[in-house]
Design an enzyme around this catalytic site. Structure first.
Site: not given
Length: 467
Positions: A77, A80, A192, A220, A226
């Site tokens: 999305s 960063r 992750e 999420l 995860q």
């Protein structure tokens, strides 16, 4: 000349130590009184944090007392950058007024699937932001990592590697930070999830304690979700062997003198944005969706796919949407293990490490947008039933009314607000087996050292590379 004192009977004896101390007591008092006063003042002074040079002597050289790490989170999305500053004990230090530098931008690297060079260029402004806060003399020894997550994983090996190579070239040519080819990579899902678990438990001060004292984490993201929590060693040895091509269910970690057995699994295609595609496919036979709001027409685009997303003529329906979500999650798929979550995946067996659950990322965002948590609060206590109530409210609205009811939701997301909330409730209750009324902690930032730190996997990666 040695002095003597008279002995009884007229003889003489040498002065004793006591005699000499008594004779010179005045001189001693003049010398010792100031020393005692200085010692007392030093003893009572407030202790300041260890100086840079003192801290450095414990672990690194003087120039390395303040150690930085730059971590890029290349998500589905958006991208960063996080910059962290540590002391010699690996405790976080402030960068200016903040405990970290955090800057984000959209879109993510996966949006440049056919143009790797443009994908790399999209990180340039974030790289410049990072350079501004790292002292020039430390940049050459400051590691920079780029971790791409589910969005890039979904592109496939060839396209994702082309983008990663363009990013490696950018860092080598344009960055003064320390970099290695294997520091620019697609994170596998379990890595992750493990980093996220380390991040949150580090910030909460849980590392070094028993596994039962740690918290479980559900993260999420856009492309994947995860689940990670610590389990007992006796349960870890019983973990089923993963199917061919799947990741191991259990990671062994040694953190702050304690061994942890971490159950972690990443569900690709079940992040919030990817799950929309799965839900639309699950109800695709109808030619419309019961999960999109009345008045919406068009297709949903995710990755390289397009999915019919027009609303039902009668509008959204909570119950019918939930049926499509359960179908998309494959809740009823055969379980060949002791206990399963969804899709036939072993759930880790539950236990004390999962009882205190922290849920992050899109869970927090949608809860804030739906209005049942304060968007400015770093953490909030909620129950899955809160998502259920919000979903039932959202599914009754048409597109126009929803725009007025949810001013904080981006226009592109308005048609899917019912779907997103139904999915989040169903994922927690039917997917992960969380009780509808079990209290959880929604977390965006974690309080730490009079500041708030983003609850995201990059800090876990920074701790690893800076150790």
């Amino acid at each position: 000349m040695r002095r003597y004192s008279a002995l009884p009977g007229g003889g003489a004896r040498p002065d004793t130590l006591a005699d000499r101390l008594h004779r010179y007591r005045g001189v001693l008092l003049v010398i010792l009184a100031p020393l005692a006063l200085v010692s007392l003042v030093l003893l009572l002074m407030p202790r300041s944090p260890a100086s840079s040079s003192a801290a450095a002597g414990r672990r690194w050289g003087p120039l390395d007392a303040n150690k930085y790490a730059v971590i890029f989170d290349a998500g589905s999305s958006g991208s960063r950058v996080h910059v962290f500053r540590f002391d010699a004990n690996l405790d976080l230090l402030h960068i200016g007024d903040q405990i970290e530098l955090f800057v984000q931008k959209k879109p993510g690297l996966s949006e440049y699937a056919n143009n790797p060079q443009e994908a790399a260029k999209s990180l340039v402004s974030l790289l410049e932001d990072a350079k501004r806060v790292v002292p020039v003399e430390l940049r050459g020894q400051t590691p920079v990592r780029v971790g791409a997550t589910a969005g890039l994983r979904a592109l496939g090996a060839e396209k994702s590697e082309e983008i990663l190579q363009a990013v490696r070239d950018l860092l080598r040519e344009k960055s003064s930070f320390k970099t290695q080819p294997d520091w620019v990579t697609v994170l596998d899902g379990p890595q992750e999830g493990a980093y996220e678990w380390v991040t949150i438990n580090y910030l909460l001060g849980k590392l070094g304690k028993t596994y039962a004292d740690t918290v479980g984490v559900v993260d999420l993201g856009g492309g994947s979700v995860q689940m990670a929590y610590a389990i007992a060693e006796k349960d870890a040895v019983k973990a089923p062997k993963p199917s061919e091509g799947e990741d191991s269910y259990v990671k062994k970690l040694f953190l702050k003198g304690t061994t942890y057995y971490l159950y972690v699994h990443s569900y690709l295609h079940y992040g919030l944005l990817a799950a929309r595609a799965e839900i639309l496919k699950a109800g695709n036979g109808k030619g419309y969706s019961y999960c999109t709001l009345e008045g919406h027409q068009g297709q949903y685009k995710y990755g390289n796919g397009k999915f019919e997303a027009s609303a039902s003529p009668s509008g959204a329906s909570y119950s019918k949407c939930r049926d499509d979500v359960v179908k998309a999650l494959k809740v009823d798929q055969a379980c060949t293990h002791m206990k399963c979550s969804f899709g036939g995946i072993w759930n880790g067996g539950g236990g004390a490490g999962q009882k205190n659950l922290f849920v992050a990322s899109f869970f927090f965002d949608r809860a804030a947008e739906a209005g049942f948590v304060n968007p400015k609060a770093p953490v909030a206590k909620v129950k899955p039933s809160d998502f259920e109530k919000a979903a039932k409210r959202a599914c009754k609205l048409n597109l126009k009314d929803a725009e007025a009811a949810y001013p904080g939701v981006q226009k592109d997301n308005i048609p899917y607000i019912c779907m997103d909330l139904v999915y989040q409730y169903t994922l927690l209750v039917d997917g992960f087996g969380v009780g509808s009324h079990q209290e959880m902690t929604l977390v965006k930032k974690v309080p730490y050292s009079n500041a708030f730190v983003e609850a995201a996997w990059p800090l876990g990666s920074a701790i690893e590379v800076a150790s």
